[in-house]
Write a protein that holds these residues in place. Structure first.
Motif, PDB file in Angstrom:
ATOM      1  N   ARG A 149       0.849  -1.188   0.000  1.00 15.54           N
ATOM      2  CA  ARG A 149       0.000   0.000   0.000  1.00 15.54           C
ATOM      3  C   ARG A 149       0.887   1.241   0.000  1.00 15.54           C
ATOM      4  O   ARG A 149       1.712   1.418   0.882  1.00 15.54           O
ATOM      5  CB  ARG A 149      -0.928  -0.020   1.215  1.00 15.54           C
ATOM      6  CG  ARG A 149      -1.753  -1.315   1.321  1.00 15.54           C
ATOM      7  CD  ARG A 149      -2.799  -1.236   2.418  1.00 15.54           C
ATOM      8  NE  ARG A 149      -3.925  -0.407   2.007  1.00 15.54           N
ATOM      9  CZ  ARG A 149      -4.930  -0.840   1.240  1.00 15.54           C
ATOM     10  NH1 ARG A 149      -4.946  -2.089   0.804  1.00 15.54           N
ATOM     11  NH2 ARG A 149      -5.907  -0.030   0.909  1.00 15.54           N
ATOM     12  N   ASP A 156      -0.114  -1.824  -5.991  1.00 14.42           N
ATOM     13  CA  ASP A 156      -0.475  -0.972  -4.858  1.00 14.42           C
ATOM     14  C   ASP A 156      -1.978  -1.083  -4.616  1.00 14.42           C
ATOM     15  O   ASP A 156      -2.775  -0.490  -5.354  1.00 14.42           O
ATOM     16  CB  ASP A 156      -0.095   0.484  -5.166  1.00 14.42           C
ATOM     17  CG  ASP A 156      -0.372   1.419  -3.999  1.00 14.42           C
ATOM     18  OD1 ASP A 156      -1.077   1.006  -3.051  1.00 14.42           O
ATOM     19  OD2 ASP A 156       0.112   2.565  -4.030  1.00 14.42           O
ATOM     20  N   GLU A 172      -3.917   0.301  -2.664  1.00 13.85           N
ATOM     21  CA  GLU A 172      -4.607   1.574  -2.435  1.00 13.85           C
ATOM     22  C   GLU A 172      -5.257   2.094  -3.712  1.00 13.85           C
ATOM     23  O   GLU A 172      -6.246   2.831  -3.662  1.00 13.85           O
ATOM     24  CB  GLU A 172      -3.627   2.630  -1.901  1.00 13.85           C
ATOM     25  CG  GLU A 172      -3.246   2.440  -0.444  1.00 13.85           C
ATOM     26  CD  GLU A 172      -2.349   3.558   0.055  1.00 13.85           C
ATOM     27  OE1 GLU A 172      -1.988   4.451  -0.738  1.00 13.85           O
ATOM     28  OE2 GLU A 172      -2.013   3.538   1.252  1.00 13.85           O
ATOM     29  N   GLU A 181      -9.821  -3.144   3.049  1.00 14.80           N
ATOM     30  CA  GLU A 181      -8.409  -3.182   2.675  1.00 14.80           C
ATOM     31  C   GLU A 181      -7.902  -4.611   2.517  1.00 14.80           C
ATOM     32  O   GLU A 181      -7.128  -4.914   1.608  1.00 14.80           O
ATOM     33  CB  GLU A 181      -7.563  -2.428   3.716  1.00 14.80           C
ATOM     34  CG  GLU A 181      -7.738  -0.924   3.676  1.00 14.80           C
ATOM     35  CD  GLU A 181      -6.737  -0.199   4.575  1.00 14.80           C
ATOM     36  OE1 GLU A 181      -5.886  -0.880   5.198  1.00 14.80           O
ATOM     37  OE2 GLU A 181      -6.811   1.042   4.645  1.00 14.80           O
ATOM     38  N   GLN A 237      -9.002  -5.960  -0.791  1.00  8.28           N
ATOM     39  CA  GLN A 237      -8.242  -5.351  -1.884  1.00  8.28           C
ATOM     40  C   GLN A 237      -6.880  -6.027  -2.036  1.00  8.28           C
ATOM     41  O   GLN A 237      -6.456  -6.370  -3.151  1.00  8.28           O
ATOM     42  CB  GLN A 237      -8.055  -3.850  -1.621  1.00  8.28           C
ATOM     43  CG  GLN A 237      -9.307  -3.024  -1.766  1.00  8.28           C
ATOM     44  CD  GLN A 237      -9.083  -1.578  -1.363  1.00  8.28           C
ATOM     45  OE1 GLN A 237      -8.153  -1.261  -0.612  1.00  8.28           O
ATOM     46  NE2 GLN A 237      -9.932  -0.680  -1.833  1.00  8.28           N
ATOM     47  N   ASP A 238      -6.194  -6.202  -0.906  1.00  6.01           N
ATOM     48  CA  ASP A 238      -4.885  -6.862  -0.932  1.00  6.01           C
ATOM     49  C   ASP A 238      -5.000  -8.266  -1.515  1.00  6.01           C
ATOM     50  O   ASP A 238      -4.204  -8.682  -2.365  1.00  6.01           O
ATOM     51  CB  ASP A 238      -4.301  -6.958   0.481  1.00  6.01           C
ATOM     52  CG  ASP A 238      -3.933  -5.605   1.080  1.00  6.01           C
ATOM     53  OD1 ASP A 238      -4.128  -4.580   0.396  1.00  6.01           O
ATOM     54  OD2 ASP A 238      -3.463  -5.577   2.232  1.00  6.01           O
TER      55      ASP A 238
END
Length: 360
Positions: free
Chosen positions: A16, A177, A179, A236, A239-240
Motif C-alpha cells: 500500500r 499498490d 490503495e 483493505e 483489496q490486498d
C-alpha cells in the motif's frame, strides 16, 4: 520432449503506497533527455489529482488518457503508436500503463509496436512478435484480469479477437499498490474479480493442468473465495487479497490455458463489444454442463453481492451475426483443447454453440 521456457515479470513491488516509488523505479531507465516516458492512463482518472499529481513527469514525459469503455482494438494501438512516433524523434524510454486490464493491454501492445513494423493486427497469434518491446511498466488500478502478469495482450482486430502472445509481451516491472483499488464501482469490482475466478476454474479443470498451474490456480481460487464468499464489503484486506488473486490467477494460465467461458466471451466481445469481465460472467452463468461446481459457486457469489448478470444479449441477432460469434469462438483451438481434450470438436459443433449463445 521440449518444454516451453516462459518469461515472467522480472521485477515487482507490492504494498500500500508503493505507487510513490514510481519515480525511483523509472529514474535509471530513462535512455536520454529526448526519450520520454509515456503514461497511458484510464481516462476515469482525468482531473483526479489524488492520482495524476503523483505521476512523476519530467522533461518531455507525457500522459495520454485512454477510455476503457471499449475493449482494446488494434486500430487504436496503431494510432497511439503513430502519434508517439510523430511527436518524438527518439524512441520513448518506456511505456507505463495505469488502469485495469484494458489499459495494461494497451501499454503492452504499444510498447511492442514501437519496435515492430506494420500493424498490431499482424501479430495477433502465438509467437509472431520478432523484436523486444521498449521498457514497459504495468500498474493495475483494478484486479482480476491477470493482465499485469500474462504474456498476452488481448486485442480486437479487423478479423478476430486474439492476443499478441509472445515472450516479449510481459511487463518489465509491475507495481501492485492495493490503495489504487479505492473507489472501484461494485459491479466492476465483481465482474473483473470473476475473470480471475473463472481463469482458475478453467485452468484447474482443464486437460493442460500441471503442478505449476495447479499451485498458482489453487491459491488464487482460495483468495477469490475469501473475497467473494466470506466478505460482505470491499475492505483493505479484500483489496490486498484480490490483487494477489489476480497475480496468481494470471500465473496459473501461463503454463496451461483458459477454457469454454473465455472462448465464447471472445465471440460476444468481438461482435457486440461486450467488456471482457462481464462477458465472462454472462457466459459462465450458462455453463453448468462444463463446470457444474464452479457455476454453482459463482451463482452463490452473484446472489451474495446482489449483482445483476445481463441477459438477452443475443435474442435479436441475425444468422450472420451468430455465425460471426461462432467463427471467433471456434478459432480459439487451444482453449477448447484445454477444456475438452483433443476430440473437442465432437462436442462443440456450430449447432451446439448457437444453442448456447441463444441462452445469453
Amino acid at each position: 520432449m521440449s518444454f516451453r521456457n516462459f518469461p515472467m515479470v522480472p521485477r515487482v513491488v507490492f504494498g500500500r503506497g508503493s505507487f510513490n516509488q514510481l519515480e525511483e523505479i523509472l529514474e535509471s531507465k530513462r535512455t536520454n533527455e529526448k526519450s520520454p516516458f509515456i503514461f497511458l492512463v484510464d481516462d476515469v482518472f482525468k482531473g483526479k489529482e489524488s492520482l495524476i499529481s503523483r505521476i512523476p513527469l519530467n522533461q518531455k514525459d507525457q500522459v495520454i488518457y485512454i477510455s476503457a469503455d471499449e475493449e482494446p482494438k488494434t486500430v487504436y494501438v496503431d494510432a497511439i503508436r503513430d502519434d508517439i512516433v510523430k511527436q518524438f524523434s527518439d524512441v520513448p524510454s518506456g511505456i507505463i500503463g495505469i488502469g485495469g486490464g484494458t489499459l495494461l493491454d494497451y501499454a503492452k501492445a504499444v510498447a511492442l509496436m514501437l519496435t515492430n513494423p506494420g500493424s498490431s493486427a499482424d501479430y495477433q497469434g502465438w509467437d509472431l512478435v520478432k523484436n523486444p518491446a521498449v521498457y514497459h511498466v504495468g500498474i493495475p488500478t483494478i484486479s482480476g484480469t491477470g493482465a499485469e502478469v500474462s504474456r498476452t495482450t488481448v486485442l480486437t482486430g479487423p478479423e478476430r479477437k486474439l492476443g499478441m502472445n509472445s515472450d516479449y509481451t510481459p511487463f518489465d516491472q509491475v507495481v501492485l499498490d492495493p490503495e489504487l483499488l479505492d473507489g472501484v464501482p461494485k459491479n466492476q469490482w465483481f465482474y473483473t474479480g470473476m475473470d480471475c475466478y473463472i481463469h482458475c476454474i478453467e485452468s484447474l479443470t482443464g486437460t493442460y493442468l500441471n503442478a505449476f498451474s495447479q499451485s498458482y490456480g489453487e491459491k488464487s481460487l482460495d483468495l477469490c473465495r475469501e473475497v467473494y464468499l466470506e466478505k460482505d464489503e470491499i475492505d483493505e484486506d479484500s483489496q490486498d487479497k484480490l490483487m494477489m488473486a489476480s497475480w496468481h490467477g494470471g500465473m496459473s494460465i501461463a503454463y496451461s490455458q483458459v477454457g469454454v467461458a473465455h472462448a465464447m466471451s471472445y465471440g460476444l466481445s468481438y461482435l457486440l463489444g461486450t467488456k471482457h469481465g462481464v462477458g465472462n460472467c454472462i457466459v459462465f452463468d450458462q455453463l453448468e454442463e462444463f463446470y457444474p461446481e464452479g457455476v454453482k459457486e459463482f451463482k452463490e457469489m452473484v446472489v451474495k453481492h446482489g449483482i445483476d448478470i445481463p441477459k438477452g444479449l443475443c435474442k435479436d441477432l441475425t444468422d450472420e451475426q451468430f455465425d460471426t460469434m461462432i467463427d471467433v469462438a471456434l478459432s480459439l483451438v487451444p482453449l477448447w483443447e484445454n477444456a475438452l481434450g483433443a476430440d473437442w470438436q465432437k462436442t462443440i459443433t456450430r449447432e451446439k454453440l448457437r444453442s448456447m449463445y441463444e441462452k445469453m
